[in-house]
Design a protein around this motif. Structure first.
Motif, mmCIF file in Angstrom:
data_model
loop_
_atom_site.group_PDB
_atom_site.id
_atom_site.type_symbol
_atom_site.label_atom_id
_atom_site.label_comp_id
_atom_site.label_asym_id
_atom_site.label_seq_id
_atom_site.Cartn_x
_atom_site.Cartn_y
_atom_site.Cartn_z
ATOM 1 N N LEU A 1 0.839 -1.196 0.000
ATOM 2 C CA LEU A 1 0.000 0.000 0.000
ATOM 3 C C LEU A 1 0.873 1.245 0.000
ATOM 4 O O LEU A 1 1.983 1.254 0.551
ATOM 5 C CB LEU A 1 -0.903 0.003 1.232
ATOM 6 N N GLY A 2 0.356 2.297 -0.582
ATOM 7 C CA GLY A 2 1.050 3.572 -0.569
ATOM 8 C C GLY A 2 0.784 4.335 0.707
ATOM 9 O O GLY A 2 -0.093 3.977 1.500
ATOM 10 N N PRO A 3 1.513 5.446 0.936
ATOM 11 C CA PRO A 3 1.316 6.246 2.155
ATOM 12 C C PRO A 3 -0.124 6.720 2.334
ATOM 13 O O PRO A 3 -0.645 6.732 3.450
ATOM 14 C CB PRO A 3 2.277 7.423 1.951
ATOM 15 N N GLY A 4 -0.776 7.095 1.239
ATOM 16 C CA GLY A 4 -2.156 7.552 1.343
ATOM 17 C C GLY A 4 -3.089 6.449 1.798
ATOM 18 O O GLY A 4 -3.991 6.669 2.618
ATOM 19 N N GLU A 5 -2.867 5.229 1.271
ATOM 20 C CA GLU A 5 -3.710 4.094 1.669
ATOM 21 C C GLU A 5 -3.442 3.709 3.118
ATOM 22 O O GLU A 5 -4.369 3.365 3.867
ATOM 23 C CB GLU A 5 -3.444 2.914 0.739
ATOM 24 N N HIS A 6 -2.178 3.737 3.524
ATOM 25 C CA HIS A 6 -1.851 3.464 4.926
ATOM 26 C C HIS A 6 -2.562 4.438 5.849
ATOM 27 O O HIS A 6 -3.140 4.056 6.871
ATOM 28 C CB HIS A 6 -0.332 3.563 5.126
ATOM 29 N N GLN A 7 -2.493 5.715 5.500
ATOM 30 C CA GLN A 7 -3.103 6.735 6.340
ATOM 31 C C GLN A 7 -4.617 6.559 6.420
ATOM 32 O O GLN A 7 -5.222 6.722 7.480
ATOM 33 C CB GLN A 7 -2.761 8.126 5.800
ATOM 34 N N GLN A 8 -5.219 6.177 5.305
ATOM 35 C CA GLN A 8 -6.670 5.970 5.288
ATOM 36 C C GLN A 8 -7.069 4.801 6.185
ATOM 37 O O GLN A 8 -8.024 4.895 6.971
ATOM 38 C CB GLN A 8 -7.134 5.720 3.847
ATOM 39 N N LEU A 9 -6.324 3.686 6.091
ATOM 40 C CA LEU A 9 -6.643 2.520 6.919
ATOM 41 C C LEU A 9 -6.378 2.800 8.395
ATOM 42 O O LEU A 9 -7.166 2.407 9.264
ATOM 43 C CB LEU A 9 -5.826 1.312 6.461
ATOM 44 N N ALA A 10 -5.264 3.476 8.689
ATOM 45 C CA ALA A 10 -4.946 3.790 10.080
ATOM 46 C C ALA A 10 -5.996 4.718 10.681
ATOM 47 O O ALA A 10 -6.387 4.572 11.851
ATOM 48 C CB ALA A 10 -3.561 4.424 10.163
ATOM 49 N N THR A 11 -6.458 5.679 9.892
ATOM 50 C CA THR A 11 -7.521 6.576 10.360
ATOM 51 C C THR A 11 -8.795 5.791 10.654
ATOM 52 O O THR A 11 -9.484 6.039 11.658
ATOM 53 C CB THR A 11 -7.797 7.656 9.304
#
Length: 714
Positions: free
Chosen positions: A528-538
């Motif tokens: 996953l890219g940084p944006g996808e990581h951030q979305q899942l973590a959120t």
């Protein structure tokens, strides 16, 4: 005037109202025999008739003493009259209609009327015919040959019941401790036990060798016996629940080893002997694991447990972390609360916050995969002494054992793997490159190498390494005994602030995750890219915050518990906890505030009560010293607190049938009779405490259907 003949709902078959509406002669024989067995209905009757004697006026009423004097008397509270039970049933010509249609209301002359009716021919005929109903003709019973046949029949019944009782013992032992298989014709543990018992019982040994009609070892018989046992045990639990003042339920969606989804229902209450019981009641199969299906099943069971007029007795409901369970608007707990207004949704001590993580993983595939991979480390190293030896040598730290029911495992595993990530990578690489391990171990070690170098795994490991300590802290803080509404509100707000801080700092996790281990140029699946990581973590942080808000929206029971904590009594004596009392009465409006305060003041003033080590200890003291009528409101509050599966730890209360159920499911083969097997396994003590358990099971088994073997006495 003739008595009203409209039969109200839920009237027993032998009641006067039921018999007037549906005459005895129109009923089938089996129902007639059931009514005969039940005997006359003898309720309290509120009859107050004016009378006068020697110029004095007074009122005569009906006394229950008449029932003891004349066993054939029956009463009806609706029409406020007494009847003759045999005459009402059989109505032989010549019977006085006052005893069969209208009933007797004249209490002044009741003694004369009973004496006159008891001597009448019609009454004697009806009484004799009712006694002979279902027993055959008089001529047959006077015949010596008939009596000999009855004696022979009953001797055979006695022998068959003895044999069946021994088989029941074998089935119980098989369900208690052994693997009770009911598939095919393979020998089961029960059959082995039957052989052992037969060596100690000559009657059973002879039966197993010579029986042709009924042997008792077949799969069908064992299944029918299990059904009978389950029925007897559930009847006993229902009797206990009906006697209890308060009830709490725990309902968890769970899966057995065959991956069938079902709802497990547990009941918590105080029985008539003042013991706290947490009973397994049943597995409820779920066609669709949605809120409507679960609500329908639960409300159906609750209507049996708490029939009309007892809705206020349900004082707590606890569920796992599924969204359909905990939702504050459309979840199961909200819909149950609409019917049972006192059934507060509480966080159960058996759940220990692991269910928040299950909620987070239930709908996010990547997170679910992460925790599945994380659990693999412990399983891999615990499966072999040689692997553990390498772990001890390279990492010098053991991994926590797996557990599916406690949050602690996830917390310890995350922290251990995160803090020793580089050492673990070296450890599994050592195993992979070694020539001393079998191909399967080498293959699995290669998978862990790739996992520890995977960017997604490392990112989520860093994320949960930050989240876990705050969740553990929340649970520990809510376990404290000295707690009030202000403290609880502050604890939850502090947890919310920390989760929001983690959510805001998600971008910094990328550098922490990528720098934790040395990245190797190996081919991996798309990360996953940084944006996808951030979305899942959120989404993870939001889910945990949402679940915490729902789960701890009701904490008044924790505040109520502080009123009866012995170590707080000196403080309460100096300054009465009015705010805690107000919170308690608001949560449980069935309590009288004024009387409860008076009782508590008396308890706080008495230094001897300060030795109390918990709510259960104080409750048993009141019951053993017959003080329940003096401290009525305090005892009611104690019953509520003890019945509620609270978060607050208390000595002698933190046992969990739920954990035992989940262990049972992991160790049980797929069974058609899972309810019966689980009940026998979970409720060993209840089975042993029912003195006539075997006889009741045999009776239920004998009446299930017509059988070639004889089990019913003549």
């Amino acid at each position: 005037m003739a008595a009203e003949t409209h039969e109200p709902a839920a009237q027993p078959p032998h009641s006067i109202q039921s018999l007037l509406c549906n005459p005895f002669e129109r009923r089938p024989l089996d129902e007639q025999l059931q009514i005969k067995e039940s005997g006359p209905d003898q309720p309290d009757i509120a009859i107050r008739r004016p009378a006068s004697e020697r110029g004095q006026k007074y009122k005569r009423g009906f006394s229950r003493k008449w029932y003891r004097r004349k066993a054939w008397l029956a009463g009806c509270g609706q029409v406020k009259a007494v009847f003759c039970f045999p005459c009402l049933l059989l109505k032989t010509a010549g019977a006085d209609t006052a005893w069969t249609v209208t009933g007797i209301r004249d209490m002044k002359h009741l003694s004369e009327k009973i004496k006159k009716h008891g001597c009448s021919r019609a009454h004697l005929v009806n009484t004799m015919e009712l006694a002979m109903l279902g027993t055959g003709s008089i001529a047959e019973q006077l015949d010596e040959g008939h009596r000999a046949r009855v004696r022979k029949h009953n001797e055979e019944v006695f022998k068959n019941r003895h044999i069946l009782s021994k088989i029941v013992d074998c089935v119980i032992c098989g369900a208690f401790e052994l693997d009770l298989r009911l598939h095919g014709d393979a020998d089961s543990s029960v059959r082995g036990l039957e052989g052992f018992v037969a060596s100690l019982d000559s009657v059973l040994e002879e039966h197993l060798k010579k029986a042709t009609v009924f042997k008792g070892t077949s799969k069908t018989v064992q299944q029918e016996l299990l059904d009978s046992m389950l029925s007897v045990l559930k009847d006993c639990i229902l009797d206990e629940v009906h006697d209890a003042d308060y009830l709490a339920i725990q309902a968890d969606e769970t899966t057995d080893v065959s991956t069938h989804s079902q709802l497990v229902l547990l009941l918590r209450y105080i029985d008539r002997h003042h013991n706290v019981q947490e009973r397994f009641f049943e597995f409820i199969p779920l066609q669709d694991a949605n809120g409507d299906s679960i609500v329908t099943s639960l409300l159906e069971r609750l209507s049996t447990l708490l029939p009309g007029g007892r809705e206020s007795r349900l004082i707590a409901q606890a569920y796992d972390g599924a969204a359909v369970m905990r939702g504050t608007k459309g979840g199961v707990q909200r819909k149950v609360l609409e019917v049972y207004g006192n059934a507060h949704y509480v966080h159960c001590y058996a759940h220990q916050l692991d269910l928040i993580m299950q909620q987070a993983t239930s709908h996010i595939p990547r997170i679910r995969t992460f925790f599945s991979d994380l659990g693999g480390f412990s399983e891999f190293f615990s499966g072999s002494f040689k692997r553990t030896a390498v772990l001890d040598e390279v990492v010098a730290r053991r991994l926590p054992g797996t557990s599916t029911t406690r949050w602690n495992f996830h917390s310890c595993a995350v922290n251990t793997v995160f803090e020793h990530q580089a050492d673990l990578l070296l450890c599994v690489q050592t195993i992979r490159d070694s020539s001393h391990f079998d191909p399967q171990t080498v293959r699995e070690a290669g998978g862990f190498v790739r996992m520890l170098q995977d960017e997604d795994f490392c990112f989520f490991l860093a994320l949960f390494h930050r989240i876990m300590p705050h969740v553990d802290t929340l649970f520990k803080q809510l376990q404290k005994r000295n707690i009030d509404s202000v403290i609880i509100s502050g604890i939850i707000q502090s947890f919310t602030d920390r989760m929001q801080t983690i959510r805001d700092s998600i971008p910094s996790l990328h550098g922490q995750a990528s720098g934790s281990v040395e990245q190797q140029p190996i081919k991996k699946r798309r990360t996953l890219g940084p944006g996808e990581h951030q979305q899942l973590a959120t989404e993870v942080c939001y889910t945990i915050l949402s679940d915490a808000k729902d789960r701890f929206s009701f904490t008044k029971h924790l505040i109520s518990a502080t009123l009866l904590q012995g170590d707080l009594f000196p403080e309460h004596h100096r300054r009465f906890p009015d705010s805690a009392l107000d919170t308690t009465v608001e949560a449980y409006p069935m309590l009288s505030k004024a009387k409860l305060k008076t009782e508590l003041c008396l308890i706080y003033e008495n230094n001897e009560f300060r030795a109390c080590s918990g709510a259960l200890t104080l409750f048993l003291f009141f019951m053993e010293n017959n003080l329940q009528d003096t401290f009525t409101e305090t005892v009611s509050l104690l019953k509520i607190l003890i019945t509620t599966p609270m978060t607050t730890a208390e000595s002698g209360r933190c046992f969990s049938t739920l954990n035992r159920i989940k262990t049972f499911l992991r160790n049980t083969k797929t069974q058609e009779h899972l309810n019966a097997l689980a009940m026998l396994s979970m409720e060993k003590k209840l089975v042993r405490n029912i003195p006539d358990f075997n006889n009741r099971v045999v009776e239920r088994f004998a009446n299930q259907k017509d059988r070639r073997a004889k089990f019913l006495y003549k």
